[in-house]
Design an enzyme around this catalytic site. Structure first.
Site, PDB file in Angstrom:
ATOM      1  N   GLY A   1       0.825  -1.210   0.000  1.00  0.00           N
ATOM      2  CA  GLY A   1       0.000   0.000   0.000  1.00  0.00           C
ATOM      3  C   GLY A   1       0.859   1.260   0.000  1.00  0.00           C
TER       4      GLY A   1
ATOM      5  N   GLY B   1       3.010   1.619   3.655  1.00  0.00           N
ATOM      6  CA  GLY B   1       3.835   0.421   3.841  1.00  0.00           C
ATOM      7  C   GLY B   1       4.935   0.330   2.798  1.00  0.00           C
TER       8      GLY B   1
ATOM      9  N   THR C   1      -5.310  -6.076  -2.231  1.00  0.00           N
ATOM     10  CA  THR C   1      -6.654  -5.579  -2.517  1.00  0.00           C
ATOM     11  C   THR C   1      -6.493  -4.507  -3.591  1.00  0.00           C
ATOM     12  OG1 THR C   1      -6.532  -3.736  -0.953  1.00  0.00           O
ATOM     13  CG2 THR C   1      -7.247  -5.882  -0.062  1.00  0.00           C
TER      14      THR C   1
ATOM     15  N   THR D   1      -4.274   5.499  13.646  1.00  0.00           N
ATOM     16  CA  THR D   1      -4.618   6.772  13.003  1.00  0.00           C
ATOM     17  C   THR D   1      -5.123   7.798  14.011  1.00  0.00           C
ATOM     18  OG1 THR D   1      -6.301   7.772  11.553  1.00  0.00           O
ATOM     19  CG2 THR D   1      -6.842   5.647  12.464  1.00  0.00           C
ATOM     20  N   ASP D   2      -4.950   9.081  13.676  1.00  0.00           N
ATOM     21  CA  ASP D   2      -5.487  10.135  14.552  1.00  0.00           C
ATOM     22  C   ASP D   2      -7.015  10.117  14.561  1.00  0.00           C
ATOM     23  OD1 ASP D   2      -5.943  11.126  11.988  1.00  0.00           O
ATOM     24  OD2 ASP D   2      -5.184  13.151  12.407  1.00  0.00           O
ATOM     25  N   GLU D   3      -7.627   9.381  13.604  1.00  0.00           N
ATOM     26  CA  GLU D   3      -9.090   9.391  13.517  1.00  0.00           C
ATOM     27  C   GLU D   3      -9.756   8.666  14.684  1.00  0.00           C
ATOM     28  OE1 GLU D   3     -10.741   8.961   9.607  1.00  0.00           O
ATOM     29  OE2 GLU D   3      -8.871   9.585   8.658  1.00  0.00           O
TER      30      GLU D   3
ATOM     31  N   TYR E   1     -14.630   3.197   9.792  1.00  0.00           N
ATOM     32  CA  TYR E   1     -13.180   3.023   9.672  1.00  0.00           C
ATOM     33  C   TYR E   1     -12.509   3.295  11.017  1.00  0.00           C
ATOM     34  CZ  TYR E   1      -8.333   4.478   8.783  1.00  0.00           C
ATOM     35  OH  TYR E   1      -6.968   4.631   8.844  1.00  0.00           O
TER      36      TYR E   1
ATOM     37  N   LYS F   1     -10.405   0.785  13.557  1.00  0.00           N
ATOM     38  CA  LYS F   1      -9.005   1.037  13.924  1.00  0.00           C
ATOM     39  C   LYS F   1      -8.869   1.168  15.454  1.00  0.00           C
ATOM     40  CE  LYS F   1      -5.875   1.641  11.588  1.00  0.00           C
ATOM     41  NZ  LYS F   1      -4.873   0.681  11.014  1.00  0.00           N
TER      42      LYS F   1
ATOM     43  N   ASN G   1      -3.183  12.718   8.506  1.00  0.00           N
ATOM     44  CA  ASN G   1      -3.315  12.439   7.060  1.00  0.00           C
ATOM     45  C   ASN G   1      -1.953  12.472   6.364  1.00  0.00           C
ATOM     46  OD1 ASN G   1      -6.041  13.252   7.904  1.00  0.00           O
ATOM     47  ND2 ASN G   1      -6.508  13.120   5.728  1.00  0.00           N
TER      48      ASN G   1
ATOM     49  N   ARG H   1     -19.907  14.300   3.317  1.00  0.00           N
ATOM     50  CA  ARG H   1     -19.776  12.932   3.845  1.00  0.00           C
ATOM     51  C   ARG H   1     -20.684  12.795   5.066  1.00  0.00           C
ATOM     52  NH1 ARG H   1     -13.737  11.601   5.509  1.00  0.00           N
ATOM     53  NH2 ARG H   1     -13.571  10.904   3.354  1.00  0.00           N
TER      54      ARG H   1
ATOM     55  N   HIS I   1     -19.324  13.604   8.891  1.00  0.00           N
ATOM     56  CA  HIS I   1     -17.975  14.088   8.563  1.00  0.00           C
ATOM     57  C   HIS I   1     -17.292  14.742   9.772  1.00  0.00           C
ATOM     58  CE1 HIS I   1     -15.575  16.107   5.073  1.00  0.00           C
ATOM     59  NE2 HIS I   1     -14.790  15.546   5.962  1.00  0.00           N
TER      60      HIS I   1
HETATM   61  P1  NAD Z   1      -3.533   1.562   1.781  1.00  0.00           P
HETATM   62  O1  NAD Z   1      -5.015   1.389   1.658  1.00  0.00           O
HETATM   63  O2  NAD Z   1      -2.788   2.317   0.750  1.00  0.00           O
HETATM   64  O3  NAD Z   1      -2.833   0.119   1.865  1.00  0.00           O
HETATM   65  C1  NAD Z   1      -3.366  -0.929   2.635  1.00  0.00           C
HETATM   66  C2  NAD Z   1      -2.603  -2.204   2.242  1.00  0.00           C
HETATM   67  O4  NAD Z   1      -3.114  -3.292   3.044  1.00  0.00           O
HETATM   68  C3  NAD Z   1      -2.801  -2.605   0.769  1.00  0.00           C
HETATM   69  O5  NAD Z   1      -1.574  -2.979   0.200  1.00  0.00           O
HETATM   70  C4  NAD Z   1      -3.755  -3.801   0.861  1.00  0.00           C
HETATM   71  O6  NAD Z   1      -3.588  -4.728  -0.222  1.00  0.00           O
HETATM   72  C5  NAD Z   1      -3.358  -4.412   2.193  1.00  0.00           C
HETATM   73  N1  NAD Z   1      -4.447  -5.204   2.802  1.00  0.00           N
HETATM   74  C6  NAD Z   1      -5.743  -4.844   2.940  1.00  0.00           C
HETATM   75  N2  NAD Z   1      -6.431  -5.858   3.513  1.00  0.00           N
HETATM   76  C7  NAD Z   1      -5.534  -6.862   3.763  1.00  0.00           C
HETATM   77  C8  NAD Z   1      -5.642  -8.132   4.376  1.00  0.00           C
HETATM   78  N3  NAD Z   1      -6.819  -8.604   4.824  1.00  0.00           N
HETATM   79  N4  NAD Z   1      -4.518  -8.896   4.479  1.00  0.00           N
HETATM   80  C9  NAD Z   1      -3.318  -8.444   4.008  1.00  0.00           C
HETATM   81  N5  NAD Z   1      -3.172  -7.228   3.414  1.00  0.00           N
HETATM   82  C10 NAD Z   1      -4.271  -6.438   3.299  1.00  0.00           C
HETATM   83  O7  NAD Z   1      -3.306   2.167   3.227  1.00  0.00           O
HETATM   84  P2  NAD Z   1      -2.218   3.226   3.698  1.00  0.00           P
HETATM   85  O8  NAD Z   1      -2.719   4.584   3.413  1.00  0.00           O
HETATM   86  O9  NAD Z   1      -0.896   2.798   3.248  1.00  0.00           O
HETATM   87  O10 NAD Z   1      -2.334   3.020   5.286  1.00  0.00           O
HETATM   88  C11 NAD Z   1      -1.517   2.054   5.946  1.00  0.00           C
HETATM   89  C12 NAD Z   1      -1.906   2.027   7.422  1.00  0.00           C
HETATM   90  O11 NAD Z   1      -1.756   3.323   7.972  1.00  0.00           O
HETATM   91  C13 NAD Z   1      -3.342   1.604   7.679  1.00  0.00           C
HETATM   92  O12 NAD Z   1      -3.366   0.787   8.812  1.00  0.00           O
HETATM   93  C14 NAD Z   1      -4.063   2.920   7.929  1.00  0.00           C
HETATM   94  O13 NAD Z   1      -5.168   2.732   8.788  1.00  0.00           O
HETATM   95  C15 NAD Z   1      -2.973   3.727   8.596  1.00  0.00           C
HETATM   96  N6  NAD Z   1      -3.069   5.199   8.419  1.00  0.00           N
HETATM   97  C16 NAD Z   1      -3.147   5.743   7.181  1.00  0.00           C
HETATM   98  C17 NAD Z   1      -3.203   7.136   7.048  1.00  0.00           C
HETATM   99  C18 NAD Z   1      -3.238   7.798   5.693  1.00  0.00           C
HETATM  100  O14 NAD Z   1      -3.318   9.038   5.636  1.00  0.00           O
HETATM  101  N7  NAD Z   1      -3.144   7.083   4.591  1.00  0.00           N
HETATM  102  C19 NAD Z   1      -3.194   7.948   8.194  1.00  0.00           C
HETATM  103  C20 NAD Z   1      -3.127   7.329   9.454  1.00  0.00           C
HETATM  104  C21 NAD Z   1      -3.053   5.954   9.559  1.00  0.00           C
HETATM  105  P1  TYD Z   2      -9.608  11.693   2.806  1.00  0.00           P
HETATM  106  O1  TYD Z   2      -8.464  11.869   1.872  1.00  0.00           O
HETATM  107  O2  TYD Z   2     -10.689  10.725   2.422  1.00  0.00           O
HETATM  108  O3  TYD Z   2      -9.000  11.339   4.226  1.00  0.00           O
HETATM  109  P2  TYD Z   2      -9.731  11.279   5.688  1.00  0.00           P
HETATM  110  O4  TYD Z   2     -11.202  11.240   5.515  1.00  0.00           O
HETATM  111  O5  TYD Z   2      -9.173  10.013   6.211  1.00  0.00           O
HETATM  112  O6  TYD Z   2      -9.276  12.490   6.424  1.00  0.00           O
HETATM  113  O7  TYD Z   2     -10.279  13.090   3.019  1.00  0.00           O
HETATM  114  C1  TYD Z   2      -9.572  14.196   3.539  1.00  0.00           C
HETATM  115  C2  TYD Z   2     -10.537  15.337   3.678  1.00  0.00           C
HETATM  116  O8  TYD Z   2     -10.977  15.743   2.369  1.00  0.00           O
HETATM  117  C3  TYD Z   2     -11.813  14.943   4.433  1.00  0.00           C
HETATM  118  O9  TYD Z   2     -12.234  16.061   5.215  1.00  0.00           O
HETATM  119  C4  TYD Z   2     -12.817  14.658   3.327  1.00  0.00           C
HETATM  120  C5  TYD Z   2     -12.403  15.625   2.237  1.00  0.00           C
HETATM  121  N1  TYD Z   2     -12.639  15.175   0.838  1.00  0.00           N
HETATM  122  C6  TYD Z   2     -13.190  16.061  -0.081  1.00  0.00           C
HETATM  123  O10 TYD Z   2     -13.548  17.211   0.247  1.00  0.00           O
HETATM  124  N2  TYD Z   2     -13.341  15.628  -1.372  1.00  0.00           N
HETATM  125  C7  TYD Z   2     -12.998  14.374  -1.787  1.00  0.00           C
HETATM  126  O11 TYD Z   2     -13.174  14.032  -2.986  1.00  0.00           O
HETATM  127  C8  TYD Z   2     -12.428  13.473  -0.818  1.00  0.00           C
HETATM  128  C9  TYD Z   2     -12.014  12.081  -1.217  1.00  0.00           C
HETATM  129  C10 TYD Z   2     -12.261  13.924   0.487  1.00  0.00           C
END
Ligand code: NAD
Ligand code: TYD
Length: 341
Positions: free
Chosen positions: A10, A13, A36, A124-126, A148, A152, A177, A271, A274
């Site tokens: 992902g 990672g 996925t 996550t901070d969420e 979500y 978490k 984020n 959303r 939201h």
């Molecule tokens: P992502 O969605 O890009 O990647 C998730 C990965 O997990 C993918 O490679 C997917 O194939 C794999 N996966 C999903 N289900 C699986 C399963 N059942 N078994 C094995 N692999 C599986 O996510 P990301 O943005 O890289 O986030 C990584 C982690 O960081 C997550 O735990 C997410 O909750 C956390 N996180 C993300 C953010 C963000 O802004 N992206 C912020 C805070 C925390």
């Molecule tokens: P997102 O990237 O989905 O991350 P998260 O909901 O985990 O914070 O969204 C970031 C912010 O942007 C959130 O307040 C929702 C908003 N948003 C939009 O306004 N338009 C969009 O198309 C999307 C995907 C998110």
């Protein structure tokens, strides 16, 4: 050192694996990922040739697959695997409970059986929910408000429970984020960049005044490495960018960097439920481990835009689901394409 990474194909990672492989060329990395719609092996071409890197396709809910994949006395498990998109969790929570909650429980069981020396759990901070005023600290109350965030929260509480009950060594991180290269364009920043580059409208949910804090994924990766190597057992660390801004501010900055007109911003229905404001404090990790973000938001955003401009093939393959055809050929899979945006 042998690390077993889940969800390494992902966005975050794969950054972590690329950075770790470069920093510790002698170290062993096993990447266990279900692939996925969000997992993409094209994110890992930089490490494919690495002698001590191996990829195993598997589901963290599959105990037998994990037992086979995790070597005895592995040094650390780094647990990224999750369903990570809030909008998808609102459309259907089942997969979020399955992977994020049940998958974490199964992984914890096998990690214990295998005698893993440390479990780094990525949260996550969420989990703190919407913050009216003030900052979200490590000991603030948890108040998840989306499916979500609820999944978490359950996952990190399971990690704490295993630590308290069985004495497992764990560290939990909660990041705000992330943004940067290789992010699937369902999240707002890559979606906005890709849409703006192709002259398509950018959806703004509701009034666009929701506040998010943005941390560059490379900064996050450094913090995760520190937490893994030097974090105190049983502690939680917040990782943030120190850049709380409204979505409108972020999108206007982005459009000005791309020389695009603000008329591309299109208000759409908000959303459900939201969260209005996230505000994570990273004071603890700065004080105890000496980490702070190094990439300013404008610098990080410029380089992210540059990356998406330079990597149109990656964007095209992700948007039309072509990379899933690759998996089909490689692993005999017939995966449904993710949301085509
Ligand atoms: P992502 O969605 O890009 O990647 C998730 C990965 O997990 C993918 O490679 C997917 O194939 C794999 N996966 C999903 N289900 C699986 C399963 N059942 N078994 C094995 N692999 C599986 O996510 P990301 O943005 O890289 O986030 C990584 C982690 O960081 C997550 O735990 C997410 O909750 C956390 N996180 C993300 C953010 C963000 O802004 N992206 C912020 C805070 C925390
Ligand atoms: P997102 O990237 O989905 O991350 P998260 O909901 O985990 O914070 O969204 C970031 C912010 O942007 C959130 O307040 C929702 C908003 N948003 C939009 O306004 N338009 C969009 O198309 C999307 C995907 C998110």
């Amino acid at each position: 050192m042998h690390i077993f990474v889940t969800g390494g194909a992902g966005f975050i990672g794969s950054q972590f694996i690329r950075d770790w492989a470069e920093r510790f060329p002698e170290g062993h990395i096993t990447n266990f990922d279900k692939l996925t719609y969000a997992g993409n092996l094209a994110n890992l071409t930089a490490v494919e040739a690495h002698a001590n890197y191996r990829f195993i396709r598997g589901d963290i809910c599959d105990r037998n697959a994990l037992l086979e994949a995790i070597p005895a006395n592995v040094d650390a498990i780094v647990h990224f695997a999750a369903e990570s998109d809030v909008d998808r969790s609102i459309a259907g929570a089942a997969e979020f409970v399955r992977t994020n909650v049940v998958g974490t429980q199964v992984l914890l069981d096998v990690a214990r059986e295998r005698g893993a020396k440390r479990f780094l759990h990525i949260s996550t901070d969420e989990v703190g929910g919407t913050m009216g005023l003030g900052w979200f600290f490590e000991d603030s109350k948890l108040d998840p408000r989306s499916p979500y965030a609820a999944s978490k929260t359950a996952a990190e509480q399971l990690v704490r429970a295993v630590g308290a009950t069985f004495g497992m060594d764990y560290v939990i991180t909660r990041t705000s984020n992330n943004y940067g290269p290789y992010q699937f364009p369902e999240k707002v920043l890559p979606l906005a960049i890709c849409n703006a580059l192709s002259g398509q409208p950018i959806p703004v949910y509701g009034d666009g005044l929701q506040i998010r804090d943005w941390v560059h994924v490379a900064d996050n990766s450094k913090a995760l490495q520190l937490a893994l190597l030097q974090g105190k057992a049983g502690e939680t660390y917040h990782i943030g960018g120190g850049t709380p801004q409204t979505n409108m501010e972020v999108l206007r900055t982005l459009l000005s960097m791309l020389y695009c007109h603000e008329s591309l911003l299109k208000r759409v229905t908000d959303r459900l439920g939201h969260d209005r404001r996230y505000a994570v404090s990273y004071a603890k990790i700065e004080r105890e481990l000496g980490w702070h973000p190094e990439i300013s938001f404008p610098t990080g955003l410029r380089s992210t835009i540059h990356w998406y401009r330079q990597n149109q093939e990656w964007v095209k393959a992700v948007r039309n689901g072509e990379y899933l055809n690759y998996y089909k050929a490689q692993y005999g899979l017939n995966l449904p394409a993710g949301q085509v945006v």
